[in-house]
Design a protein around this motif. Structure first.
Motif, PDB file in Angstrom:
ATOM      1  N   MET A   1      40.962  49.721  28.733  1.00  0.00           N
ATOM      2  CA  MET A   1      40.326  48.599  29.423  1.00  0.00           C
ATOM      3  C   MET A   1      38.837  48.557  29.125  1.00  0.00           C
ATOM      4  O   MET A   1      38.284  47.499  28.801  1.00  0.00           O
ATOM      5  CB  MET A   1      40.550  48.713  30.939  1.00  0.00           C
ATOM      6  N   TYR A   2      38.189  49.702  29.247  1.00  0.00           N
ATOM      7  CA  TYR A   2      36.743  49.753  29.029  1.00  0.00           C
ATOM      8  C   TYR A   2      36.391  49.287  27.614  1.00  0.00           C
ATOM      9  O   TYR A   2      35.378  48.609  27.407  1.00  0.00           O
ATOM     10  CB  TYR A   2      36.236  51.168  29.268  1.00  0.00           C
ATOM     11  N   GLN A   3      37.224  49.635  26.662  1.00  0.00           N
ATOM     12  CA  GLN A   3      36.939  49.308  25.268  1.00  0.00           C
ATOM     13  C   GLN A   3      37.151  47.831  24.951  1.00  0.00           C
ATOM     14  O   GLN A   3      36.460  47.276  24.095  1.00  0.00           O
ATOM     15  CB  GLN A   3      37.816  50.156  24.343  1.00  0.00           C
ATOM     16  N   VAL A   4      38.088  47.173  25.640  1.00  0.00           N
ATOM     17  CA  VAL A   4      38.473  45.837  25.182  1.00  0.00           C
ATOM     18  C   VAL A   4      38.229  44.710  26.178  1.00  0.00           C
ATOM     19  O   VAL A   4      38.314  43.541  25.809  1.00  0.00           O
ATOM     20  CB  VAL A   4      39.973  45.806  24.784  1.00  0.00           C
ATOM     21  N   ASP A  35      34.884  43.132  44.710  1.00  0.00           N
ATOM     22  CA  ASP A  35      35.954  43.190  43.723  1.00  0.00           C
ATOM     23  C   ASP A  35      36.801  44.411  44.061  1.00  0.00           C
ATOM     24  O   ASP A  35      36.428  45.553  43.758  1.00  0.00           O
ATOM     25  CB  ASP A  35      35.386  43.286  42.307  1.00  0.00           C
ATOM     26  N   ALA A  36      37.928  44.174  44.725  1.00  0.00           N
ATOM     27  CA  ALA A  36      38.782  45.255  45.222  1.00  0.00           C
ATOM     28  C   ALA A  36      39.738  45.702  44.121  1.00  0.00           C
ATOM     29  O   ALA A  36      40.646  44.974  43.733  1.00  0.00           O
ATOM     30  CB  ALA A  36      39.558  44.790  46.447  1.00  0.00           C
ATOM     31  N   GLY A  37      39.515  46.911  43.623  1.00  0.00           N
ATOM     32  CA  GLY A  37      40.239  47.391  42.457  1.00  0.00           C
ATOM     33  C   GLY A  37      39.507  46.954  41.210  1.00  0.00           C
ATOM     34  O   GLY A  37      40.061  46.303  40.324  1.00  0.00           O
ATOM     35  N   CYS A  38      38.227  47.306  41.134  1.00  0.00           N
ATOM     36  CA  CYS A  38      37.340  46.774  40.089  1.00  0.00           C
ATOM     37  C   CYS A  38      37.590  47.378  38.719  1.00  0.00           C
ATOM     38  O   CYS A  38      37.020  46.912  37.721  1.00  0.00           O
ATOM     39  CB  CYS A  38      35.890  46.983  40.486  1.00  0.00           C
ATOM     40  N   GLY A  39      38.437  48.426  38.641  1.00  0.00           N
ATOM     41  CA  GLY A  39      38.716  49.013  37.337  1.00  0.00           C
ATOM     42  C   GLY A  39      37.459  49.570  36.698  1.00  0.00           C
ATOM     43  O   GLY A  39      36.633  50.211  37.355  1.00  0.00           O
ATOM     44  N   THR A  40      37.275  49.289  35.425  1.00  0.00           N
ATOM     45  CA  THR A  40      36.114  49.815  34.710  1.00  0.00           C
ATOM     46  C   THR A  40      34.895  48.909  34.806  1.00  0.00           C
ATOM     47  O   THR A  40      33.892  49.152  34.143  1.00  0.00           O
ATOM     48  CB  THR A  40      36.460  50.066  33.229  1.00  0.00           C
ATOM     49  N   GLY A  41      34.980  47.847  35.628  1.00  0.00           N
ATOM     50  CA  GLY A  41      33.797  47.071  35.972  1.00  0.00           C
ATOM     51  C   GLY A  41      33.472  45.898  35.078  1.00  0.00           C
ATOM     52  O   GLY A  41      32.356  45.370  35.135  1.00  0.00           O
ATOM     53  N   LEU A  59      40.233  53.149  43.411  1.00  0.00           N
ATOM     54  CA  LEU A  59      40.733  54.457  43.800  1.00  0.00           C
ATOM     55  C   LEU A  59      40.537  55.495  42.701  1.00  0.00           C
ATOM     56  O   LEU A  59      40.486  56.690  42.963  1.00  0.00           O
ATOM     57  CB  LEU A  59      42.221  54.346  44.155  1.00  0.00           C
ATOM     58  N   SER A  60      40.389  55.041  41.459  1.00  0.00           N
ATOM     59  CA  SER A  60      40.335  55.936  40.314  1.00  0.00           C
ATOM     60  C   SER A  60      38.927  56.458  40.049  1.00  0.00           C
ATOM     61  O   SER A  60      37.990  55.682  39.826  1.00  0.00           O
ATOM     62  CB  SER A  60      40.846  55.204  39.065  1.00  0.00           C
ATOM     63  N   THR A  61      38.793  57.771  40.045  1.00  0.00           N
ATOM     64  CA  THR A  61      37.517  58.392  39.700  1.00  0.00           C
ATOM     65  C   THR A  61      37.128  58.062  38.264  1.00  0.00           C
ATOM     66  O   THR A  61      35.955  57.810  37.960  1.00  0.00           O
ATOM     67  CB  THR A  61      37.604  59.920  39.868  1.00  0.00           C
ATOM     68  N   LEU A  62      38.105  58.048  37.379  1.00  0.00           N
ATOM     69  CA  LEU A  62      37.847  57.743  35.971  1.00  0.00           C
ATOM     70  C   LEU A  62      37.323  56.318  35.808  1.00  0.00           C
ATOM     71  O   LEU A  62      36.374  56.071  35.065  1.00  0.00           O
ATOM     72  CB  LEU A  62      39.131  57.933  35.154  1.00  0.00           C
ATOM     73  N   ALA A  63      37.954  55.364  36.516  1.00  0.00           N
ATOM     74  CA  ALA A  63      37.503  53.974  36.430  1.00  0.00           C
ATOM     75  C   ALA A  63      36.059  53.835  36.906  1.00  0.00           C
ATOM     76  O   ALA A  63      35.250  53.139  36.276  1.00  0.00           O
ATOM     77  CB  ALA A  63      38.420  53.084  37.257  1.00  0.00           C
ATOM     78  N   LEU A  64      35.724  54.495  38.003  1.00  0.00           N
ATOM     79  CA  LEU A  64      34.367  54.399  38.538  1.00  0.00           C
ATOM     80  C   LEU A  64      33.350  55.051  37.601  1.00  0.00           C
ATOM     81  O   LEU A  64      32.196  54.617  37.535  1.00  0.00           O
ATOM     82  CB  LEU A  64      34.308  55.044  39.915  1.00  0.00           C
ATOM     83  N   ALA A  65      33.783  56.068  36.856  1.00  0.00           N
ATOM     84  CA  ALA A  65      32.888  56.672  35.867  1.00  0.00           C
ATOM     85  C   ALA A  65      32.543  55.667  34.773  1.00  0.00           C
ATOM     86  O   ALA A  65      31.397  55.615  34.298  1.00  0.00           O
ATOM     87  CB  ALA A  65      33.542  57.914  35.270  1.00  0.00           C
ATOM     88  N   PHE A  66      33.520  54.857  34.390  1.00  0.00           N
ATOM     89  CA  PHE A  66      33.237  53.815  33.402  1.00  0.00           C
ATOM     90  C   PHE A  66      32.344  52.724  33.995  1.00  0.00           C
ATOM     91  O   PHE A  66      31.522  52.134  33.288  1.00  0.00           O
ATOM     92  CB  PHE A  66      34.542  53.203  32.887  1.00  0.00           C
ATOM     93  N   CYS A  67      32.504  52.438  35.301  1.00  0.00           N
ATOM     94  CA  CYS A  67      31.599  51.497  35.966  1.00  0.00           C
ATOM     95  C   CYS A  67      30.158  51.979  35.864  1.00  0.00           C
ATOM     96  O   CYS A  67      29.234  51.195  35.630  1.00  0.00           O
ATOM     97  CB  CYS A  67      31.986  51.332  37.436  1.00  0.00           C
ATOM     98  N   GLN A  68      29.964  53.278  36.041  1.00  0.00           N
ATOM     99  CA  GLN A  68      28.627  53.841  35.951  1.00  0.00           C
ATOM    100  C   GLN A  68      28.066  53.721  34.539  1.00  0.00           C
ATOM    101  O   GLN A  68      26.854  53.563  34.355  1.00  0.00           O
ATOM    102  CB  GLN A  68      28.646  55.302  36.407  1.00  0.00           C
TER     103      GLN A  68
END
Length: 238
Positions: A1-4, A35-41, A59-68
């Motif tokens: 998701m983050y890549q595309v 944005d509830a369930g914002c994924g990778t932002g 809910l995903s720590t990994l997704a929030l890391a990509f948000c950062q």
């Protein structure tokens, strides 16, 4: 998701449809958005910011890391069924392809939570995958628990006291190709779960983007009778 998600035809086309549904809110000014369930932002750092101050949770720590990585700071780790925000706080809640996930124990409860954090007269925008019979390898990869009909979404919103402003299917023009793809998958031997988010060929991506984005003009005038997604804009009673 983050890549595309800033370039893939599906995300780009869906952005056009989302903007069309948000047309009634364009004059509202600086909205408080969740944005509830914002994924990778992708949406959070992109077009949602044009409508006001956007906050994200996932809910995903990994997704929030990509948000950062996108330099987003207004984010929180939370489930859609238990939002860490005060009641009547937001003007708009968006939830893009979240409620279908296995991690959401109760989609009904999540919609109830969306209503709680919305101010009276606030709006909810949902996007959900359509038709359970369209489940494929992509659904296994992304842990799909349920897919929806427009009637099911209508019932879920009505039971939570939302007034429906717009309810339509989307991604209708490419629907026959998607059905054919799913049927072919059923004929293939079991193998590794696959995702539909593979990068499209450079020549094909803009074509598919234009096809999907062109539906924005259609849903401005009517509700599409079938498609790969269900889109709903609803309002909390004043």
């Amino acid at each position: 998701m983050y890549q595309v998600e800033t370039s893939h035809w599906w995300y780009c086309g869906m952005e056009s449809l989302t903007r069309q549904l948000l047309t009634p809110l364009e004059r509202a000014g600086n909205l408080k958005i969740l944005d509830a369930g914002c994924g990778t932002g992708g949406a959070l750092s992109g077009y949602l910011a044009e409508y006001g101050t956007a906050t994200g949770c996932d809910l995903s720590t990994l997704a929030l890391a990509f948000c950062q990585k996108r330099n987003l700071s207004k984010i929180a780790q939370a489930s859609a069924t238990s939002l860490p925000f005060s009641s009547a706080h937001f003007d708009l809640v968006t939830s893009f392809d979240v409620l279908y996930e296995r991690g959401v124990a109760s989609d009904w409860l999540a919609v109830s939570e969306f209503g709680r954090v919305l101010r009276p007269g606030g709006y909810l925008l949902l996007r959900l995958p359509a038709y359970n019979w369209l489940r494929g390898k992509h659904d296994e990869r992304i842990q799909t628990a349920r897919r929806y009909t427009a009637a099911q979404v209508k019932t879920m919103l009505a039971e939570n006291q939302f007034k429906i402003i717009k309810l339509t299917y989307a991604n209708s023009l490419l629907f026959p190709l998607a059905v054919a793809k799913r049927l072919l998958e059923q004929l293939q031997p079991p193998g590794k779960d696959q995702s539909d988010l593979q990068a499209s060929p450079a020549w094909l991506n803009p074509i598919l983007t234009k096809i999907l984005a062109s539906e924005a003009h259609l849903i401005a005038r009517t509700n599409l009778p079938f498609g790969l997604s269900v889109l709903a804009l609803a309002q909390k009673p004043r």
